[in-house]
Write a protein that holds these residues in place. Structure first.
Motif, mmCIF file in Angstrom:
data_model
loop_
_atom_site.group_PDB
_atom_site.id
_atom_site.type_symbol
_atom_site.label_atom_id
_atom_site.label_comp_id
_atom_site.label_asym_id
_atom_site.label_seq_id
_atom_site.Cartn_x
_atom_site.Cartn_y
_atom_site.Cartn_z
ATOM 1 N N UNK A 15 0.857 -1.185 0.000
ATOM 2 C CA UNK A 15 0.000 0.000 0.000
ATOM 3 C C UNK A 15 0.890 1.232 0.000
ATOM 4 N N UNK A 16 0.702 2.091 -0.994
ATOM 5 C CA UNK A 16 1.494 3.316 -1.089
ATOM 6 C C UNK A 16 0.815 4.409 -0.269
ATOM 7 N N UNK A 17 1.469 4.817 0.801
ATOM 8 C CA UNK A 17 0.885 5.807 1.724
ATOM 9 C C UNK A 17 1.496 7.178 1.477
ATOM 10 N N UNK A 18 0.635 8.143 1.191
ATOM 11 C CA UNK A 18 1.066 9.521 0.958
ATOM 12 C C UNK A 18 0.562 10.406 2.101
ATOM 13 N N UNK A 19 1.456 11.075 2.853
ATOM 14 C CA UNK A 19 1.029 12.057 3.863
ATOM 15 C C UNK A 19 0.481 13.294 3.173
ATOM 16 N N UNK A 20 -0.815 13.296 2.942
ATOM 17 C CA UNK A 20 -1.443 14.252 2.026
ATOM 18 C C UNK A 20 -1.417 15.680 2.559
ATOM 19 N N UNK A 21 -0.955 16.590 1.697
ATOM 20 C CA UNK A 21 -1.035 18.033 1.937
ATOM 21 C C UNK A 21 -1.346 18.700 0.608
ATOM 22 N N UNK A 75 1.252 17.996 -7.020
ATOM 23 C CA UNK A 75 0.535 18.838 -6.060
ATOM 24 C C UNK A 75 -0.961 18.861 -6.381
ATOM 25 N N UNK A 76 -1.770 18.691 -5.342
ATOM 26 C CA UNK A 76 -3.224 18.686 -5.489
ATOM 27 C C UNK A 76 -3.801 19.952 -4.860
ATOM 28 N N UNK A 77 -4.842 20.509 -5.485
ATOM 29 C CA UNK A 77 -5.425 21.757 -4.999
ATOM 30 C C UNK A 77 -6.403 21.547 -3.855
ATOM 31 N N UNK A 78 -7.028 20.375 -3.789
ATOM 32 C CA UNK A 78 -8.066 20.160 -2.786
ATOM 33 C C UNK A 78 -7.884 18.807 -2.116
ATOM 34 N N UNK A 79 -8.402 18.726 -0.899
ATOM 35 C CA UNK A 79 -8.402 17.453 -0.175
ATOM 36 C C UNK A 79 -9.590 16.629 -0.678
ATOM 37 N N UNK A 83 -10.677 11.882 2.530
ATOM 38 C CA UNK A 83 -9.284 11.468 2.300
ATOM 39 C C UNK A 83 -9.217 10.112 1.596
ATOM 40 N N UNK A 84 -10.201 9.843 0.737
ATOM 41 C CA UNK A 84 -10.255 8.572 0.025
ATOM 42 C C UNK A 84 -9.599 8.711 -1.354
ATOM 43 N N UNK A 122 -0.832 -5.839 -7.699
ATOM 44 C CA UNK A 122 -1.575 -4.584 -7.613
ATOM 45 C C UNK A 122 -1.316 -3.916 -6.264
ATOM 46 N N UNK A 123 -1.164 -2.604 -6.312
ATOM 47 C CA UNK A 123 -0.902 -1.815 -5.101
ATOM 48 C C UNK A 123 -1.995 -0.772 -4.926
ATOM 49 N N UNK A 124 -2.439 -0.595 -3.687
ATOM 50 C CA UNK A 124 -3.422 0.439 -3.382
ATOM 51 C C UNK A 124 -2.723 1.737 -2.993
ATOM 52 N N UNK A 125 -3.470 2.839 -3.091
ATOM 53 C CA UNK A 125 -2.968 4.153 -2.676
ATOM 54 C C UNK A 125 -3.789 4.636 -1.486
ATOM 55 N N UNK A 126 -3.102 5.048 -0.447
ATOM 56 C CA UNK A 126 -3.768 5.560 0.752
ATOM 57 C C UNK A 126 -3.270 6.966 1.043
ATOM 58 N N UNK A 127 -4.215 7.851 1.419
ATOM 59 C CA UNK A 127 -3.859 9.185 1.900
ATOM 60 C C UNK A 127 -3.915 9.162 3.418
#
Length: 251
Positions: A15-21, A75-79, A83-84, A122-127
């Motif tokens: 699972x690829x975990x991104x500390x979302x900002x 870079x993402x503009x919105x959350x 957080x899914x 297959x790998x999942x993405x998690x925020x």
């Protein structure tokens, strides 16, 4: 992974975990481990190729070796709501001959029809929440960053379609430390009270002095009106006023 395929590469994490900002590029890594005695080629695909940059997106892992892969989210503009994230990654691997160059890796090598031994994971993405509170500094402009992709359609695409960029949003803002000015020491209460009392006494003495001067002038005028000599009572009065005036002035 199909039942007729064999695990070629060990992948950590799954699972690829991104500390979302928001307005910030974020990276995470995964490690590909070749525990076999052969050469394993790999290729990384994703359902959102415009949203991610993978380096390297393909390569060859020698026998009993590992290879690190860095996945960077633009870079993402919105959350996103809750957080899914529905983005997914696919790591394809295939046994290849020794001496194959990375530039010679093709998509056909990872198809079972090619006759190669292939595998897919297959790998999942998690925020996840960032480890520290978001900076209160106003974020810089994201002009020039990759456009926000449409929502994942579940189709894995090659990472060659993703144009690598070294541009990163500038979030730095110079901060200056303010030096505290020295504040004069406070006059203690007793000293302040003494100064106030002496000021009042001085003002009172000045008022009495002015009053005595007026009375002395009045006496002098009365004396000057007399035709004859100076009466004794006026002489005494002038003397007393002079003594009293001198006493007040000494204070």
């Amino acid at each position: 992974m199909g039942s007729d395929s064999k695990e070629l590469l060990g992948i950590e994490p799954l699972e690829l975990c991104f500390p979302f900002e928001t307005k910030k590029q974020i990276s995470c890594s995964m490690q590909l481990a070749n525990r076999t005695d052969g050469y394993i080629a790999f290729k990384v695909k994703t359902t959102s190729p415009k949203k991610y940059c993978v380096r390297p997106n393909s390569g060859i892992v020698p026998p009993r070796s590992t290879s690190d892969v860095i996945v960077t989210m633009q870079a993402q503009k919105e959350v996103p709501p809750g957080m899914q994230c529905k983005d997914k990654f696919l790591v394809q691997s295939a046994v290849v001959t020794e001496g194959l160059a990375v530039k010679d890796i093709t998509g056909e090598m990872f198809k079972k029809e090619s006759g190669n031994v292939v595998d897919e994971v297959k790998l999942k993405v998690l925020y996840v929440e960032p480890p520290r509170p978001p900076s209160p500094v106003r974020e810089g402009s994201e002009e020039g960053s990759s456009p926000r992709p449409s929502f994942s359609d579940g189709v894995y695409r090659d990472m060659e379609a993703t144009k690598e960029t070294d541009e990163t949003a500038s979030f730095s803002e110079t901060t200056r430390e303010m030096r505290a000015h020295k504040v004069p020491e406070e006059v203690n209460f007793e000293t302040s009270a003494l100064i106030s009392r002496l000021t009042e006494e001085r003002n009172s003495a000045i008022q009495q002095n002015n009053k005595l001067r007026e009375e002395l002038d009045m006496v002098r005028r009365e004396i000057s009106k007399q035709d004859g000599g100076f009466p004794f009572v006026f002489v005494v009065a002038v003397a007393l006023l002079g003594i009293l005036l001198g006493f007040v002035m000494k204070r």
